[in-house]
Design a protein around this motif. Structure first.
Motif, mmCIF file in Angstrom:
data_model
loop_
_atom_site.group_PDB
_atom_site.id
_atom_site.type_symbol
_atom_site.label_atom_id
_atom_site.label_comp_id
_atom_site.label_asym_id
_atom_site.label_seq_id
_atom_site.Cartn_x
_atom_site.Cartn_y
_atom_site.Cartn_z
ATOM 1 N N GLU A 64 0.840 -1.199 0.000
ATOM 2 C CA GLU A 64 0.000 0.000 0.000
ATOM 3 C C GLU A 64 0.873 1.245 0.000
ATOM 4 O O GLU A 64 1.758 1.370 0.844
ATOM 5 N N ASP A 102 -0.001 8.487 -1.942
ATOM 6 C CA ASP A 102 -1.445 8.715 -1.872
ATOM 7 C C ASP A 102 -1.597 10.067 -1.189
ATOM 8 O O ASP A 102 -1.870 10.143 -0.003
ATOM 9 N N TRP A 136 -10.060 8.186 -1.092
ATOM 10 C CA TRP A 136 -10.074 6.805 -1.592
ATOM 11 C C TRP A 136 -10.038 6.717 -3.117
ATOM 12 O O TRP A 136 -9.755 5.671 -3.670
ATOM 13 N N SER A 181 -6.535 5.953 -4.766
ATOM 14 C CA SER A 181 -5.977 4.641 -4.427
ATOM 15 C C SER A 181 -6.816 3.499 -4.979
ATOM 16 O O SER A 181 -6.447 2.340 -4.831
ATOM 17 N N TYR A 202 -0.437 -8.849 -2.741
ATOM 18 C CA TYR A 202 -0.708 -7.508 -2.213
ATOM 19 C C TYR A 202 -0.770 -7.603 -0.704
ATOM 20 O O TYR A 202 -1.564 -8.348 -0.151
ATOM 21 N N GLY A 214 -1.149 -5.417 2.946
ATOM 22 C CA GLY A 214 -1.528 -4.120 3.509
ATOM 23 C C GLY A 214 -2.137 -4.275 4.881
ATOM 24 O O GLY A 214 -2.161 -5.369 5.440
ATOM 25 N N HIS A 267 -7.688 -1.666 6.100
ATOM 26 C CA HIS A 267 -8.142 -1.351 4.756
ATOM 27 C C HIS A 267 -8.985 -2.452 4.121
ATOM 28 O O HIS A 267 -9.401 -2.336 2.972
ATOM 29 N N HIS A 285 -10.649 0.530 1.376
ATOM 30 C CA HIS A 285 -9.797 0.574 0.184
ATOM 31 C C HIS A 285 -9.874 -0.707 -0.657
ATOM 32 O O HIS A 285 -9.986 -0.667 -1.873
ATOM 33 N N LEU A 286 -9.811 -1.840 0.018
ATOM 34 C CA LEU A 286 -9.776 -3.099 -0.731
ATOM 35 C C LEU A 286 -11.076 -3.317 -1.512
ATOM 36 O O LEU A 286 -11.066 -3.732 -2.668
ATOM 37 N N SER A 312 -11.342 -0.634 -4.406
ATOM 38 C CA SER A 312 -10.471 -0.889 -5.554
ATOM 39 C C SER A 312 -10.927 -2.150 -6.307
ATOM 40 O O SER A 312 -10.802 -2.219 -7.530
ATOM 41 N N TYR A 335 -6.441 -8.512 -7.370
ATOM 42 C CA TYR A 335 -5.386 -9.062 -6.524
ATOM 43 C C TYR A 335 -5.562 -10.567 -6.346
ATOM 44 O O TYR A 335 -6.601 -11.019 -5.891
ATOM 45 N N ARG A 353 -3.822 -11.721 -0.930
ATOM 46 C CA ARG A 353 -3.794 -10.578 -0.026
ATOM 47 C C ARG A 353 -3.422 -11.054 1.369
ATOM 48 O O ARG A 353 -4.042 -11.968 1.905
#
Length: 799
Positions: free
Chosen positions: A38, A79, A496, A499, A530, A532, A536, A540-541, A544, A563, A566
């Motif tokens: 991230e 970011d 957000w 990102s 990925y 992070g 998130h 975010h996850l 995205s 992804y 994760r």
RNA sequence: GCGGAUGUGGUGGAAUGGCAGACACGCUGGUCUUAGAAACCAGUGCGCAAGCUUGCAGGUUCAAGUCCUGUCAUCCGCACCA
């Protein structure tokens, strides 16, 4: 050699830069690997010791993949839109872009000092117009597909500063800065219809390799539940629609509740004898901050509607309607049928307001509490459902409702649409204009990026508009459709936004024709790994993944999930075991650690501190242990022996195996422990042969790359250690001829013996029987049972 | 309240159901030093001992830190989701 980290770390960082050692190649014929961390928000405080933990972990993975021959993409960026920068800019009368530039420079310097193998040629920054051009471009596509819409939403309004606050600026229901009262205020805002993707976001979790707790968090956040919508006739003439997951309990519905904000309150204004009382209740509820509302959540409150009643559609009984804030306008239909016998909240409310409680599922004791178990119990007091199990009753009633046209099957989600607007300056401008005649219109793509204008002040205005609203020159424009007068949207996008697609830009960061070329996307995507923060997992996850799915639907991306894998890291706490914070005074500055111990030690310690997935407290004395290990390693070039030691070779092969496997499982701490053990053994043996030392240098290299490059050079290794082939281990060479096994009597370990490796039970038993200590436990007793686990244990049960 | 996680020496932490405490810190002793630091070597779960030990209480098993049931504590997230 002496471990002169200050000199060698700088030396190798410069060489890596100069040789562009970690630049991802645009050779799409090679096997690729995309490792992602991230990207940080470049805060004014600089890097925190928490940052390098995930960075180092994925750096180790990226470095290992390079050594394994992959074309590796391991990028980094910023970011950089966001509130703290904006607030700092306001306070210090600087341009947020200047603040950002300064913070980025600081962060970059700190990251570079850690020897992380990022491909800096692909660095991106979400505040760069060449970047946010494409954020706006994607937004326009969402808008054109009908996935962006305006809606009245509540915002946090500070009554003293008269500004809209972000959730994180509201502390215990008061303004973070002035401690004034914060209330909810309605404002028309842009929303993104992420709920249209709820099912796919949920179902496709089955196709990806995420750690289970991330999947669970996303599943709970999306919160899909199955049930039915049912229409209740009312004396006002309108049908009142409710959502319920328990349509089977319909015969037990003895009253209804609507949310205070339910539109029927206004619609029924003339019929409601106690309208004023209801409005007072609603206003009181609106005034309550989230904090208060949850604090007093224990006690149910509400007002009965005088003048309007409802009819239970299955038994024709007239039932009262209440307003109460325990029903949320944002979920379901904003109205419920209350079944006090089988719902705890309804039970509590019914008790307080003396409402009838009718049992319709047998099995509990409804004089004491609500019976909510759905797994057992049969229907009672329910006419044609009587005698059925709950699940069967559910099916039968839904069939009945659909047949009669009074209800239908319905799926609901906790997931809300995404509020895609902030009343702030430092964000991406929304590329839409509003025309009196044509409504909201997208600006032409050729006008992208729509840049942030220079403004006099970054302070939000006191009417709740963003600072952009005061820029008349910028705001007033022409309608792209009719050419008439139009006004630009003055809200900006939330942090957000940038990102939500940055991992795509890394594939082709300098492209000015597209957000990334299809060729580059097809080659690099999806992200292979990925890592992070757990925090998130739900925002975010999910955001995205939503954008990636949208671009996939638009035919712009070939993978429906961005992804493949994760993982999540644990936090690094202060030495006192508390979360690091300025106010606690327990913050460790990474600059100090690098200065006093070196980047290699810092990296190694961050990986050795404990289980990568769990949080762990910092310990400065343990940092020294890692430094000691590196110093012992550094001194080995003066302990070279001419001949290979057989035991040492076996240990080396075992260590390679352990490190190779542990990196894949993110068990960095045990990989390091194995390497420490190996070095301890080398010392015990008084030295090591050159070839073995070179091999060991290779496996240590991803963890402590500077010192390994230096050692590699001294040992005459070819090229960069960081790009040399990852060593293979020979399974045969990890094996010993003899192995120590434990012997147990009735499951209690009594001692150990040496047996030939891989020997059978009879051989092992023979050897154990010859052991004196064992003999004293079994002499004169009958052996009932023997249990033998190869190379592990021999257990006898005696009587 | 709901969801998620975690409880192992003085400390951070290791242990595919198979010798609990790897590795490291710290501590103790030693070597070297005028001294200290550093470095190196040895020791270090508790108990004088038999023996006892993975938050607590049960259970399954030849064998449990690991599996099952219950319980307690701590941390994180969400807050009445019908």
């Amino acid at each position: 050699m002496k471990h002169d980290y200050k000199t060698i770390e700088k030396k190798w960082q410069d060489i890596w830069d100069e040789k562009q050692a970690f630049v991802a190649k645009n050779d799409f014929t090679k096997k690729k690997y995309y490792a992602l961390v991230e990207f940080p928000y470049p805060s004014g405080a600089g890097l925190h010791v928490g940052h390098p933990r995930p960075y180092t972990a994925l750096d180790i993975i990226a470095r290992k993949r390079r050594m394994q021959g992959y074309n590796v993409l391991f990028p980094m960026g910023w970011d950089a839109f966001g509130l703290p920068t904006e607030n700092y800019a306001i306070e210090h009368k600087m341009h947020p872009a200047e603040v950002t530039k300064r913070n980025v420079a600081r962060f970059k310097g700190q990251l570079k000092a850690l020897g992380l193998s990022f491909d800096w040629s692909r660095e991106i920054n979400t505040t760069d117009p060449d970047y946010y051009k494409w954020t706006q471009w994607i937004f326009l596509r969402l808008f054109k597909k009908g996935l962006a819409y305006k809606k009245e939403m509540t915002v946090n309004w500070c009554t003293r500063c008269k500004v809209v606050l972000a959730n994180e600026e509201v502390v215990n229901g008061t303004c973070e800065r002035c401690h004034g009262e914060v209330v909810h205020k309605a404002k028309s805002q842009w929303m993104l219809k992420i709920t249209a993707y709820a099912d796919r976001l949920l179902d496709d979790l089955d196709t990806v390799d995420y750690i289970e707790r991330v999947k669970t968090a996303e599943r709970n956040w999306i919160g899909r539940s199955y049930g039915a919508e049912v229409d209740f006739d009312t004396s006002a003439g309108d049908k009142l629609r409710v959502f319920t997951t328990r349509p089977d309990t319909l015969f037990g519905a003895t009253y209804m509740v609507i949310a205070p904000e339910h539109p029927f309150v206004e619609k029924w204004k003339d019929k409601l004898k106690n309208y004023d009382e209801i409005v007072a209740y609603r206003e009181n509820a609106a005034k309550k901050s989230d904090f208060e509302r949850t604090e007093i959540a224990k006690e149910k409150t509400g007002v009965k509607l005088e003048g309007v009643t409802a009819i239970n559609p299955v038994n024709g009984k007239e039932i009262p309607i209440f307003v109460s804030d325990y029903v949320l306008i944002t979920y379901g239909t904003g109205a419920i049928m209350a079944v006090p016998a089988h719902d705890e909240r309804d039970y509590e409310f019914a008790k307080k307001f003396n409402l009838p409680i009718i049992e319709v599922v047998a099995g509990g004791d409804i004089t004491k509490e609500a019976y909510t178990d759905v797994s057992t119990g049969t229907m009672v007091n329910s006419d044609f459902l009587n005698g059925l199990e709950v699940s069967a009753a559910k099916e039968k009633i839904i069939e009945y409702l659909e047949e009669k046209g009074i209800g239908q099957r319905k799926v609901n989600y906790k997931l809300r649409d995404w509020v895609f607007a902030r009343q702030r300056y430092w964000g991406e401008p929304v590329p839409l204009v509003h025309c009196e005649k044509c409504g909201w219109q997208p600006i032409d793509e050729s006008e992208l990026p729509l840049k942030l204008p220079e403004v006099q002040s970054y302070e939000p205005t006191d009417n709740g508009e963003s600072p952009l609203a005061a820029m008349e020159d910028w705001v007033n424009t022409t309608c792209p459709k009719c050419g008439g007068h139009a006004r630009r949207e003055t809200d900006t996008m939330p942090q957000w936004a940038g990102s939500s697609w940055y991992f795509l830009r890394y594939c082709d960061p300098h492209n000015d024709k597209a957000f990334a070329s299809r060729e580059a996307l097809d080659y690099w995507m999806p992200v292979d790994w990925y890592n992070g923060g757990m925090e998130h997992a739900t925002l975010h996850l999910l955001y995205s993944r939503f954008w990636a799915k949208f671009l996939y639907d638009e035919g712009l991306l070939s993978c429906p999930e961005p992804y493949l894998k994760r993982t999540a890291h644990g936090m690094i706490l202060g030495e006192d075991g508390e979360k690091m914070s300025k106010s606690r005074g327990n913050v460790i500055n990474p600059d100090d650690v690098v200065r006093d111990y070196g980047a290699d030690t810092m990296r190694l310690y961050e990986m050795f501190i404990g289980d990568f997935e769990k949080s762990a407290p910092w310990s400065t004395s343990s940092v020294r242990g890692c430094k000691r290990f590196l110093e012992r390693f550094a001194a080995l070039d003066e302990m070279i022996k001419d001949v290979k030691d057989e035991e040492l070779e076996r240990s080396l092969h075992r260590t390679i195996k352990k490190v190779t496997n542990d990196i894949e499982d993110m068990k960095f701490n045990t990989a390091i422990a194995a390497m420490m053990s190996f070095i301890n053994e080398v010392y015990a043996k008084g030295g090591i042969d050159k070839e073995s030392l070179k091999t060991f240098t290779l496996i240590l290299c991803p963890f402590a790359p500077h010192i390994c490059e230096e050692m590699w050079e001294r040992l005459g290794g070819e090229g960069l250690c960081s790009l040399a082939p990852w060593p293979a281990y020979d399974e045969e060479k990890t094996k010993t001829s003899e192995i120590e096994i434990a012997f147990q009597v009735c499951g209690k370990t009594k001692g150990t013996v040496l047996v030939p490796a891989g020997c059978d039970e009879d051989t092992a038993f023979g050897i154990v029987m010859a052991n004196e200590k064992f003999a004293q436990y079994v002499n004169g007793k009958t052996i009932l049972k023997k249990i033998f686990v190869k190379d592990r244990i021999l257990n006898v049960v005696v009587k």
